[in-house]
Enzyme design. Structure first.
Site, mmCIF file in Angstrom:
data_model
loop_
_atom_site.group_PDB
_atom_site.id
_atom_site.type_symbol
_atom_site.label_atom_id
_atom_site.label_comp_id
_atom_site.label_asym_id
_atom_site.label_seq_id
_atom_site.Cartn_x
_atom_site.Cartn_y
_atom_site.Cartn_z
ATOM 1 N N LYS A 119 3.443 1.198 4.261
ATOM 2 C CA LYS A 119 3.189 2.634 4.159
ATOM 3 C C LYS A 119 4.516 3.331 3.927
ATOM 4 O O LYS A 119 5.425 3.252 4.761
ATOM 5 C CB LYS A 119 2.533 3.121 5.453
ATOM 6 N N GLY B 174 -3.405 2.630 -1.504
ATOM 7 C CA GLY B 174 -3.856 3.814 -0.789
ATOM 8 C C GLY B 174 -2.895 4.968 -0.987
ATOM 9 O O GLY B 174 -1.731 4.767 -1.358
ATOM 10 N N LYS B 175 -3.384 6.176 -0.747
ATOM 11 C CA LYS B 175 -2.552 7.372 -0.867
ATOM 12 C C LYS B 175 -2.892 8.332 0.251
ATOM 13 O O LYS B 175 -4.018 8.364 0.751
ATOM 14 C CB LYS B 175 -2.766 8.054 -2.231
ATOM 15 N N GLY B 176 -1.884 9.130 0.643
ATOM 16 C CA GLY B 176 -2.090 10.127 1.680
ATOM 17 C C GLY B 176 -1.289 11.376 1.394
ATOM 18 O O GLY B 176 -0.706 11.530 0.311
ATOM 19 N N SER B 177 -1.233 12.256 2.378
ATOM 20 C CA SER B 177 -0.551 13.535 2.198
ATOM 21 C C SER B 177 0.943 13.377 1.980
ATOM 22 O O SER B 177 1.565 14.182 1.284
ATOM 23 C CB SER B 177 -0.788 14.425 3.422
ATOM 24 N N ASP C 55 -8.884 11.021 15.515
ATOM 25 C CA ASP C 55 -9.190 11.111 14.080
ATOM 26 C C ASP C 55 -10.049 9.940 13.615
ATOM 27 O O ASP C 55 -9.821 9.387 12.546
ATOM 28 C CB ASP C 55 -7.894 11.179 13.271
ATOM 29 N N GLY D 40 2.621 10.227 1.209
ATOM 30 C CA GLY D 40 3.109 9.069 0.475
ATOM 31 C C GLY D 40 2.000 8.114 0.102
ATOM 32 O O GLY D 40 0.846 8.508 -0.066
ATOM 33 N N LYS D 41 2.365 6.837 -0.006
ATOM 34 C CA LYS D 41 1.442 5.824 -0.499
ATOM 35 C C LYS D 41 1.484 4.580 0.379
ATOM 36 O O LYS D 41 2.437 4.351 1.114
ATOM 37 C CB LYS D 41 1.802 5.447 -1.943
ATOM 38 N N VAL D 42 0.427 3.789 0.267
ATOM 39 C CA VAL D 42 0.381 2.477 0.905
ATOM 40 C C VAL D 42 0.383 1.433 -0.203
ATOM 41 O O VAL D 42 -0.393 1.528 -1.159
ATOM 42 C CB VAL D 42 -0.872 2.313 1.786
#
Length: 431
Positions: free
Chosen positions: A127, A105-108, A222, A110-112
């Site tokens: 995470k 996974g990826k986010g604003s 959210d 960093g990454k999972v």
């Protein structure tokens, strides 16, 4: 690095000893506070620091004379330069303890990553967040809020659990339950929509999780299919608590503008004070999407979508039951004071006729067979993760934890934006 303090002056008196003993007793009673916080308390206690054994533990050095030839003496050392506790307060959690196997996974920020603990052979979702990115966007409060909420969620079956949190000089690490049944978003994309019994099952488990958060005075804020995971048996697991708001009591409100556009409640768009009923609006939006394939007021044009949320009447196609229709009308009520859940919160949702087939005790105990089984063969089965993530190489820097930069146990946290981030569960054999 060492603590610099005054040398011990005079004998250790009874009153001074009492001061040190009081700290030790407090530690035994509050082990959850973490070793770094405990060490910080000792370091700040003048009586304790003058005791020889404590000095030995903290590696306290005697004051040194300043260099006479230095015309520009350095400023006093900050807390980040004063105490060295070694590589980690929690030997069970540092980057080098894990094999980082895949990006999932990826986010604003960093990454999972899927990771396997080298000693335990257990699989976790880790995470990994970049501090610079967080600080640049001034999101440190949200990160700490996520950590705090995670610590409260460990006892609920439909909320992801936190095992450890720790940090290096440039990264934050959340070690979480590994859930590999895929995002609800992923399954909705593949199937477009769900039959009503399946949607009911997911909505019930989601409502149970939200109700539990509300009982802790936490508003989630959210809810969306991307934040709803399926475990290997097909039960939902709510994740990503970065936008949670703590300390919102039954009639309490907040006003921060946050969330995901498709799922924002009207009062949030109006920038009015809002309460925990925003979560019930979001539940309605997610249920609508499960039944119809798109959020209720969706438009590719964000401005038009916002106008729809504020002004457009809810339109329901006839291919759902009357109970589903009634529930959606109650959850997607634009006036929050009239919204389902405004009076009795989760109990109103639980008692709605749409959920009359749900045995809530069996639900919370996972005795109801999920309507869909992801059929994963084991932890290494990544079929329900987007190949966009899993085909990405694991950054080599993720698993590095040289002693010179690992600060999990350092009271450097006291001088940083992420004070108290590190966490390890209490261990009966610790003392």
């Amino acid at each position: 690095m060492t603590v610099k303090t005054e040398a011990a002056r005079g004998p250790l008196t009874y009153s001074r000893m009492r001061g040190m003993v009081a700290i030790l007793i407090a530690f035994m009673k509050q082990r959850r506070m973490g070793l770094n916080d405990f060490i910080q308390k000792i370091a700040n206690n003048s009586y304790a620091c003058k005791h020889t054994e404590v000095q030995s533990i903290l590696k306290i050095s005697q004051p040194q004379e300043p260099e006479l030839m230095n015309a520009n003496p350095s400023p006093p050392p900050s807390p980040s330069q004063q105490i060295n506790l070694g590589p980690s307060s929690n030997p069970h959690a540092k980057p080098s303890d894990f094999h980082f196997l895949k990006v999932i996974g990826k986010g604003s920020f960093g990454k999972v990553l899927l990771a396997r603990h080298k000693a335990e052979e257990a699989f976790y979702a880790v995470k990994v967040l970049q501090k610079k990115a967080i600080l640049k966007k001034k999101e440190e409060k949200h990160i700490m809020s996520e950590r705090n909420v995670l610590l409260k969620n460990v006892k609920h079956p439909f909320l992801v659990g936190l095992h450890f949190s720790f940090q290096t000089a440039d990264k934050l690490y959340f070690v979480l339950d590994y859930i590999n049944g895929g995002e609800l978003f992923y399954h909705l994309q593949r199937e477009r929509c769900f039959l009503e019994p399946r949607a009911r099952f997911y909505a019930a488990e989601i409502a149970s999780a939200l109700g539990y958060l509300h009982s802790l005075n936490i508003v989630y804020r959210d809810l969306k299919p991307e934040n709803i995971l399926l475990d290997s048996q097909g039960h939902i697991v709510l994740t990503d608590f970065g936008l949670c708001k703590e300390n919102i009591e039954h009639n309490g409100t907040t006003s921060t503008f946050c969330g995901t556009p498709e799922y924002l409640a009207p009062e949030v768009l109006h920038k009015q004070p809002y309460d925990r009923t925003v979560d019930w609006w979001c539940l309605g939006a997610v249920l609508y999407e499960m039944l119809y394939g798109l959020p209720p007021f969706y438009s590719r044009n964000t401005a038009e979508m916002y106008d729809n949320i504020l002004n457009k009447p809810l339109q329901l196609k006839p291919n759902i039951t009357n109970s589903a229709r009634h529930l959606l009308e109650g959850l997607l009520q634009k006036d929050r004071t009239k919204r389902l859940g405004a009076k009795d919160d989760f109990m109103e949702i639980r008692n709605h006729v749409f959920f009359s087939l749900i045995n809530w005790d069996d639900l919370i105990n996972k005795k109801i067979t999920p309507p869909f089984n992801p059929n994963v063969s084991g932890p290494s089965d990544l079929r329900h993760f987007d190949p966009e993530f899993t085909e990405e190489p694991v950054p080599s820097s993720i698993g590095r934890s040289p002693d010179s930069i690992l600060i999990t146990a350092s009271v450097k946290e006291a001088a940083e934006a992420f004070l108290g981030f590190s966490y390890a569960p209490p261990m009966d054999s610790f003392l």
